[in-house]
Write a protein that holds these residues in place. Structure first.
Motif, PDB file in Angstrom:
ATOM      1  N   TYR A 175       2.097   4.391  -1.283  1.00 38.68           N
ATOM      2  CA  TYR A 175       1.666   5.298  -2.355  1.00 38.68           C
ATOM      3  C   TYR A 175       2.814   5.721  -3.263  1.00 38.68           C
ATOM      4  CZ  TYR A 175       3.727   9.331  -0.014  1.00 38.68           C
ATOM      5  OH  TYR A 175       4.615  10.215   0.542  1.00 38.68           O
ATOM      6  N   PHE A 194      -3.422  -2.510  -4.900  1.00 35.99           N
ATOM      7  CA  PHE A 194      -4.051  -1.808  -3.774  1.00 35.99           C
ATOM      8  C   PHE A 194      -5.415  -2.409  -3.439  1.00 35.99           C
ATOM      9  CE2 PHE A 194      -0.805   1.231  -4.620  1.00 35.99           C
ATOM     10  CZ  PHE A 194      -0.663   1.989  -3.476  1.00 35.99           C
ATOM     11  N   PHE A 224       0.799  -1.219   0.000  1.00 31.68           N
ATOM     12  CA  PHE A 224       0.000   0.000   0.000  1.00 31.68           C
ATOM     13  C   PHE A 224       0.837   1.276   0.000  1.00 31.68           C
ATOM     14  CE2 PHE A 224      -2.634  -3.336   1.694  1.00 31.68           C
ATOM     15  CZ  PHE A 224      -3.815  -3.149   1.000  1.00 31.68           C
TER      16      PHE A 224
END
Length: 113
Positions: free
Chosen positions: A19, A108, A17
């Motif tokens: 970013y 994701f 996860f």
């Protein structure tokens, strides 16, 4: 229940996860839409891209320059009866970056979604 490991951003099921994995050149609504369209049609004029993705001239021109600067698209500027015509196509580098981006975005989401 799937648990997160403390040492990284991954869940036990392997999803990451973080970013920062997402390509910030692509991760913009207009640039993403333009690349999706170019990937589908292999090439298009500025006007065609603008009309298909619903962007304004000024907004699209800024985003297309960013994609061009990253080497993700190529612009061939010509004239048609003294009217400028910009034809865009996605480059090999752009196709590769877009493929990685799509994979990263998929990671994701839950594999059960």
């Amino acid at each position: 229940m799937v648990k997160s490991t403390k040492k990284d951003n991954r869940l036990d099921d392997g999803r990451d996860f973080d970013y920062k994995r997402l390509d910030k050149v692509i991760h913009s609504r207009i640039r993403f839409a333009a690349l999706c369209y170019l990937d589908a049609v292999n090439g298009a004029s500025f006007i065609e891209i603008r009309d298909r993705i619903g962007a304004t001239d000024g907004n699209l021109s800024v985003h297309m320059r960013k994609l061009e600067a990253a080497g993700y698209v190529f612009c061939d500027k010509t004239f048609n009866r003294r009217v400028p015509l910009s034809l865009y196509r996605i480059t090999q580098k752009g196709r590769e970056a877009f493929a990685v981006y799509k994979t990263d975005v998929k990671d994701f989401f839950s594999p059960f979604a």
